[in-house]
Enzyme design. Structure first.
Site, PDB file in Angstrom:
ATOM      1  N   HIS A 250       0.870  -1.174   0.000  1.00 53.41           N
ATOM      2  CA  HIS A 250       0.000   0.000   0.000  1.00 53.41           C
ATOM      3  C   HIS A 250       0.903   1.220   0.000  1.00 53.41           C
ATOM      4  O   HIS A 250       1.876   1.266   0.754  1.00 53.41           O
ATOM      5  CB  HIS A 250      -0.885  -0.027   1.243  1.00 53.41           C
ATOM      6  CG  HIS A 250      -2.021   0.945   1.197  1.00 53.41           C
ATOM      7  ND1 HIS A 250      -1.829   2.300   1.261  1.00 53.41           N
ATOM      8  CD2 HIS A 250      -3.360   0.761   1.085  1.00 53.41           C
ATOM      9  CE1 HIS A 250      -3.012   2.901   1.197  1.00 53.41           C
ATOM     10  NE2 HIS A 250      -3.952   1.986   1.098  1.00 53.41           N
ATOM     11  N   ARG A 270      -6.695  10.333  -0.032  1.00 54.27           N
ATOM     12  CA  ARG A 270      -6.515  10.792  -1.408  1.00 54.27           C
ATOM     13  C   ARG A 270      -7.853  10.874  -2.134  1.00 54.27           C
ATOM     14  O   ARG A 270      -8.105  11.807  -2.882  1.00 54.27           O
ATOM     15  CB  ARG A 270      -5.543   9.874  -2.153  1.00 54.27           C
ATOM     16  CG  ARG A 270      -4.090  10.149  -1.771  1.00 54.27           C
ATOM     17  CD  ARG A 270      -3.146   9.082  -2.323  1.00 54.27           C
ATOM     18  NE  ARG A 270      -3.240   7.839  -1.570  1.00 54.27           N
ATOM     19  CZ  ARG A 270      -3.278   6.629  -2.115  1.00 54.27           C
ATOM     20  NH1 ARG A 270      -3.211   6.480  -3.417  1.00 54.27           N
ATOM     21  NH2 ARG A 270      -3.363   5.568  -1.342  1.00 54.27           N
TER      22      ARG A 270
END
Ligand SMILES: Cc1cc2nc3c(=O)[nH]c(=O)nc-3n(C[C@H](O)[C@H](O)[C@H](O)COP(=O)(O)OP(=O)(O)OC[C@H]3O[C@@H](n4cnc5c(N)ncnc54)[C@H](O)[C@@H]3O)c2cc1C
Ligand code: SF4
Ligand code: SF4
Ligand code: FES
Lengths: 628, 252
Positions: A250, A270
Site C-alpha cells: 500500500h 486521497r
C-alpha cells in the site's frame, strides 16, 4: 507428553472470523447445517475490523452510470488482466446485493442526500463506488456480521432452547492441521491459545477464511494474525496456491515514529482530495502516469482538481492511480533523494479541506496521527511510505463454489483465496470480495456436505501426526529463539522479496529461507503451554516460511513486471506472461512452483473493452482468436 | 534517543500472582504495548498479552496502566517521566486468565441478551432510505471497538461480582440506545427492556464510563440519560420522511 484433547463434530468448520468466515458461516447455517467458527483472537477482532475506506459495489447511488460491467472492467484493469475473469464477474455482479443485505442486518452506512448508501471515490474505480462509514468501514462490517451470528443464535435459542445448537464460536483457538481421509477432508486439529489444550474437529468440510500474510514482512499494515496460516494449511493438505508473487504494498503507511511504521493511512485521504508531494513541494504523481492509463488520468493540476467537482468532464487526479503505481512512484522519489525527513513523502489534506470537514470524513486518521505521531492532519501534512498490505495470491479455487483445487471438502474465501484480484487489488474490492465469496464458500461447503453419502473418518494416525506437530516446539533440541528467527525472516523478505525485486536477490532469498527453515526445527519454546506467545510464534513461523518460499519462488519465475510484482531486471509488462499463472505446491520438503495457462476471457466479456485497450495486455495471437 | 524505564508487570493466573520488576529501554515515539513486546522478546517470552491492530481500532489491548483503564497501544511512553515506574495490571472487573489477559466472556453473554435489529417486514434489501442526520446518533455508538474499558471501570460491577447477573453495563446500554435510535428498527420497548432486564436503573450516572472510552463516545449524555428518560422527548425525534409509517418509539 500427552495433552488433553477435546473432540467436536460439525457439518462445516470455518477457520477465520473475519468478513469472509462469518459470511460463510451464516450461509452454511441458513442451509440448515451446524457450523463451528474458529478464530485466533476474540470474536470481533479479526483483521477485517481494521479496514477503513469502504466496500466497493456498483450500486450507482452517487453516479448512475455505474454498473457491474464498469466495476468488472476496473477490476480487470487493476489486476492487469491476470484476474480469474469468472471471479471478477461474480464479484462485480453480486457485490450490491451483499452490501444491501448488510443493511438489513443492521449496518448503518453513511448516506446520500436521497437517503441511499453513500459511495466514495477510490483509486482505480471509475465512479464513486465505495460504501463506507467514515473511515471505519471494516468495523461496521465485522460488527454487523458478528451481530448477525448472534441474531441467528438467538433464534436457535428461542426455537431449540440452545443458542449454540447450530453455530458455536471457538475464539482464541488456533488450527494447525487439516485432517484427511484419502483425498477428502475429515476434520481439523488445533489448540486453545489460553490453555494449550488440544482440540479435534470432525467435519467433512473446512472453509479457510484465514486472511493474509503480512507478518512475513517487516513493514506491514497487518496484525499478528496475518501469518498465512490458511495458505500453509492448504499447501500442506495438498491444494495449490496461485499468483503468490503478487503482494500489494500500500503506498501510504505511516513512517514515523518507528514503532508505528507500516500502520495504514487510508486511501480515502486521497479519495477525498489529499495530494502527494515531495521535499521540493512538487505533486510528483503527474510524472508517473503510465502509458496504459494516460487517457484516464489528468496530466495537470487544474484538471485534476476540477475532477472532484465534475467527474464526467475531467480526468482523475494521478494520486488515485492503482496502488502499485503509486507505491512505486513514492519508492522512486525517496530513492532519488526527494523524500521527507523520515524516508517517506508528504500526504497533505490540510491545505485541501477545512479542518472540520477533515475531522468528519477522516476521524480515525485524525485521531491516529494526533495520538501516535503528534501530528495534526488538519494543520500539517503527514509523512507516508509503502507498507506490505495485502496478498493477491492464495488458494486456487473454483469461482462458483470456492472449492479448493486438489482436496475435496476444502474451501477458501477472502484474502486467503487467490485469483479474484489478479496482479493487483483495487482498494475496496476486498471487503466486497469477502462477502461475495464468503457466501459462495458457505453455500459450496453446504452443498458438498449434503451430497456426501458417508462422512469421512478421522484416523488415529492423523491425530498423532497433528499431535506431534504441536509438541515439536517443546521437544526441539533448543538453541533457537522464535522471536529472533521471525525478525530475520521479516528483514529478509523486506529486503530481498519486497517492492522491487531482482534475480540475484530472489535467489539469495531462497537460499536464506532454507537456512531459516533448518534452524526453525531447533526452536524451543520456554515455559508451559498456557497462553504462551513464544510457543504460538514457533508454530506460526513454519506458516510464514512456507508463504515466503512460495512468494520468492513465484517471483523468481516471473520475468516481467506486473501489478504487485516489480522486477528491476525485467521492468516492463509483457503480454506473453499474461498467459501464465504460477501455482505453488508442497512436495513434502519444499515448495515447487510451476506455470499454468491463464484463462482467456469469454467473448462477451472481452467485448466490454475497446480493442485499443486490449492490445496493451493481450498478444496479437490471443486477440485474433477473439476470446474463449 | 532511548531512555530507561522501570516496568512493574503483574504476572500470574487465576490462582496466584505477583508483580515482576523489569528495566527496559524505550525509544522515541513508543507506546506501552511496544515496551511490553520488547519485554516479551527479550526477557519473558511467555508473557501473556492481547493485541491486534496496534492502532486503537480493535479494542484488544485493554489493561490498567498505573491503575487507569487504557489501551496499551494508544498510551504513549512520553506521557511518563523518565525513571518513573510504570505499573501494568490486568483489567480488574474480569477474572484473570494469565498475566495481562482476562476472561471477558461476561460481555459476550450480555451481547447475546440484547435482541437483534428487526427491520420492517415489508422492506426489501436495497430499499432502505435513511437521512444522514437520523443515522448519526446510532453511528456514534457503532464506533464502539468493544475494548470493554467502560465495563471494567463501572463501579456497579468493578467491585461487585454479584451485580453482573442483572447488569449489562455501559457497552450494552449504548448498544440498546443504538437500536432504539435506529430509524428502521421495529422493536418498540427497548428503553423499557434496558430498564427492566439489563439493570439500567442501577447506573447512577457517575460518567466514569464516558471518561475512559477511547472512542470518545458520550455514553452517559447521549445514550444512558436519554434512555432513562421515561417520557419521550420530541427533541430526540429525528426528522424522518418515513416517519408516520415506521413509528417505533413506545407510547406513540
Ligand atoms: C489497515 C487495513 C485497512 C484495510 N482497508 C480496506 C478497505 O478499506 N477496503 C477493503 O476492501 N479492504 C481493506 N483492507 C483489506 C481487508 O481488510 C482484508 O483483506 C480483509 O479484511 C481480510 O478478511 P478475511 O475475512 O479474509 O480475513 P481476516 O479478517 O484477516 O480474518 C482472518 C481470520 O482467520 C483467523 N485465523 C487465521 N489463522 C487461523 C488459524 N490458524 N486458526 C484459527 N483461526 C485463524 C483469524 O483469527 C481471523 O479471525 C484493509 C486491510 C488493512 C490491514
Ligand atoms: S455512568 Fe452508569 S454505566 Fe457509566 S460508569 Fe457510571 S454507573 Fe456505570
Ligand atoms: S463504549 Fe467505549 S469504552 Fe466501552 S467498549 Fe465501546 S469503545 Fe470501549
Ligand atoms: S491493539 Fe487494537 S486497540 Fe490496541
Amino acid at each position: 507428553m500427552s495433552q488433553a484433547m477435546e473432540r467436536y463434530s460439525y457439518d462445516v468448520v470455518v477457520i477465520g472470523a473475519g468478513g469472509a468466515g462469518l459470511r460463510a458461516a451464516v450461509e452454511a447455517r441458513q442451509a440448515g447445517l451446524s457450523v463451528a467458527i474458529i478464530c485466533k483472537s476474540l470474536f470481533g477482532k479479526a483483521h477485517t475490523v481494521m479496514a477503513e475506506g469502504g466496500a466497493a459495489a456498483a450500486m450507482g447511488n452517487v453516479n448512475d452510470n455505474d454498473g457491474w460491467k464498469v466495476h468488472f472492467r476496473d477490476t480487470m484493469r487493476g489486476g492487469k488482466f491476470l484476474n480469474n475473469w469468472r471471479m471478477a464477474e461474480l464479484h462485480a455482479k453480486e457485490s450490491p446485493d451483499r452490501i444491501w443485505e448488510l443493511e438489513s442486518w443492521g449496518a448503518l452506512f453513511d448516506r446520500t442526500k436521497e437517503g441511499k448508501i453513500s459511495q466514495r471515490n477510490f483509486g482505480g474505480h471509475e465512479y464513486p463506488r465505495l460504501a463506507h462509514v467514515g473511515d471505519r468501514t471494516g468495523l461496521e462490517l465485522i460488527r454487523t456480521m458478528q451481530q448477525r451470528i448472534v441474531a441467528l443464535q438467538q433464534k436457535d435459542k428461542k426455537e431449540f432452547g440452545d443458542a449454540e445448537k447450530f453455530i458455536k464460536v471457538f475464539s482464541e483457538l488456533t488450527i494447525t492441521e487439516i485432517l484427511k481421509e484419502g483425498d477428502r477432508v475429515s476434520g481439523a486439529y488445533g489448540y486453545w491459545r489460553e490453555s494449550g489444550d488440544e482440540v479435534l474437529f470432525e467435519s467433512s468440510a473446512v472453509v479457510l477464511a484465514t486472511g493474509g500474510v503480512g507478518k512475513s514482512f517487516k513493514i506491514t499494515s497487518n496484525s499478528w494474525e496475518g501469518t498465512g496460516d490458511g495458505h500453509a494449511l492448504a499447501l500442506k493438505a495438498g491444494s495449490a496456491l496461485v499468483d503468490m508473487e503478487f503482494v500489494q504494498f500500500h503506498p501510504t503507511g505511516m513512517v514515523w515514529p518507528p514503532s508505528v511504521r507500516g500502520i495504514l493511512v487510508t486511501e480515502s485521504v486521497r479519495g477525498d482530495g489529499g495530494v502527494l508531494t515531495n521535499s521540493e513541494g512538487r505533486r510528483f504523481m503527474f510524472d508517473y502516469i503510465p502509458e496504459v492509463f494516460k487517457d484516464k488520468y489528468a496530466d495537470n493540476e487544474a484538471e485534476a482538481d476540477r475532477w472532484y467537482k465534475d467527474q464526467n468532464n475531467n480526468r482523475r487526479p494521478p494520486e488515485l492511480l492503482p496502488r502499485d503505481e503509486v507505491a512505486r512512484a513514492i519508492n522512486s522519489e525517496v530513492k532519488a533523494g526527494r523524500g521527507s525527513p523520515h524516508g517517506g513523502v508528504f500526504l497533505d489534506v490540510s491545505s485541501r479541506l477545512p479542518a472540520e470537514e477533515i475531522k468528519r470524513r477522516l476521524p480515525s486518521m485524525w485521531h491516529q496521527f494526533k495520538e501516535l505521531a503528534d501530528v495534526d492532519i488538519t494543520e500539517e501534512p503527514m509523512e507516508v511510505g509503502p507498507t506490505c498490505h495485502y496478498v493477491m495470491g492464495g488458494v486456487k479455487v473454483d469461482p462458483d463454489t470456492a472449492a479448493a483445487v486438489g482436496v475435496e471438502g476444502l474451501f477458501a474465501a477472502g484474502e486467503v483465496a487467490g485469483g479474484m484480484h489478479g496482479s493487483n487489488r483495487l482498494g475496496g474490492n476486498s471487503l466486497s470480495d469477502l462477502l461475495v465469496f464468503g457466501r459462495r464458500a458457505g453455500a459450496g461447503a453446504a452443498a458438498y456436505v449434503k451430497s456426501l453419502a458417508q462422512k469421512p473418518k478421522v484416523s488415529d494416525g492423523e491425530i498423532s501426526r497433528a499431535k506431534n506437530r504441536l509438541n515439536a516446539p517443546f521437544s526441539g533440541t533448543g538453541g533457537e529463539n522464535p522471536y529472533t528467527l521471525h525478525q530475520e525472516l521479516q528483514n529478509l523478505t523486506q529486503d530481498l522479496v519486497g517492492i522491487i525485486r531482482t534475480e540475484s536477490e530472489l535467489t539469495d532469498a531462497i537460499v536464506k529461507l532454507d537456512s531459516i527453515r533448518d534452524r526453525s526445527t531447533r526452536v524451543r519454546a520456554d515455559g508451559g503451554r498456557a497462553f504462551n506467545p513464544g510457543f504460538h510464534l514457533a508454530l506460526d513461523l513454519e506458516n510464514m516460511l512456507l508463504v515466503s518460499e512460495s512468494i520468492a519462488k513465484s517471483a523468481l519465475a516471473r520475468k516481467e513486471s506486473r501489478g504487485g510484482h516489480t522486477r528491476d531486471d525485467y521492468p516492463k509488462m509483457d503480454s506473453e506472461w499474461r498467459q501464465y499463472n504460477h501455482l505453488s505446491r508442497w512436495n513434502g520438503s519444499k515448495v515447487e512452483v510451476a506455470p499454468e495457462e491463464a484463462l482467456m476471457l469469454p467473448k462477451e466479456l472481452l467485448e466490454l473493452f475497446e480493442l485499443d485497450e486490449l492490445k496493451k495486455y493481450f498478444t496479437q495471437g490471443e486477440l485474433a482468436k477473439g476470446g474463449m | 534517543m532511548s531512555k530507561k524505564f522501570n516496568f512493574r508487570i503483574w504476572r500470574g493466573d487465576s490462582k496466584s500472582g505477583d508483580f515482576k520488576d523489569v528495566q527496559v529501554e524505550v525509544n522515541e515515539g513508543e507506546v506501552v504495548l511496544d515496551v511490553i513486546h520488547r519485554v516479551q522478546a527479550t526477557q519473558m517470552s511467555d508473557l501473556a498479552v492481547r493485541w491486534n491492530c496496534k492502532a486503537g481500532k480493535c479494542g484488544s489491548c485493554s489493561m490498567e496502566i498505573n491503575g487507569k483503564p487504557r489501551l496499551a497501544c494508544m498510551t504513549r511512553m512520553n506521557s511518563f517521566e523518565e525513571g518513573e515506574t510504570v505499573t501494568v495490571t490486568p483489567l480488574r472487573a474480569f477474572p484473570v486468565i494469565r498475566d495481562l489477559v482476562t476472561d471477558v466472556s461476561y460481555n459476550y453473554k450480555k451481547a447475546m441478551e440484547v435482541p437483534a435489529f428487526e427491520p420492517p417486514a415489508d422492506l426489501q434489501p436495497g430499499e432502505y432510505r435513511m437521512a444522514q442526520v437520523d443515522v448519526e446518533r446510532s453511528q456514534e455508538f457503532r464506533k464502539c471497538i468493544e475494548c470493554f474499558l467502560c465495563q471494567n471501570t463501572c463501579h456497579v460491577i468493578r467491585d461487585h461480582e454479584e451485580n453482573k447477573e442483572s447488569f449489562s453495563g455501559p457497552r450494552f446500554f449504548i448498544r440498546m440506545a443504538e437500536l432504539d435510535m435506529h430509524p428502521l428498527d421495529t422493536i418498540k420497548n427497548r428503553k423499557q427492556m434496558a430498564q427492566e432486564e439489563h439493570g439500567l436503573g442501577m447506573c447512577n450516572i457517575t460518567k466514569c464510563c464516558t471518561e475512559v472510552c477511547p472512542e470518545h463516545i458520550k455514553i452517559t449524555d447521549n445514550a444512558i440519560i436519554p434512555m432513562k428518560e421515561r417520557v419521550v422527548d420530541v427533541k430526540y425525534d429525528p426528522l424522518r420522511w418515513l416517519g408516520s409509517k415506521i413509528r417505533k418509539k413506545e407510547g406513540i
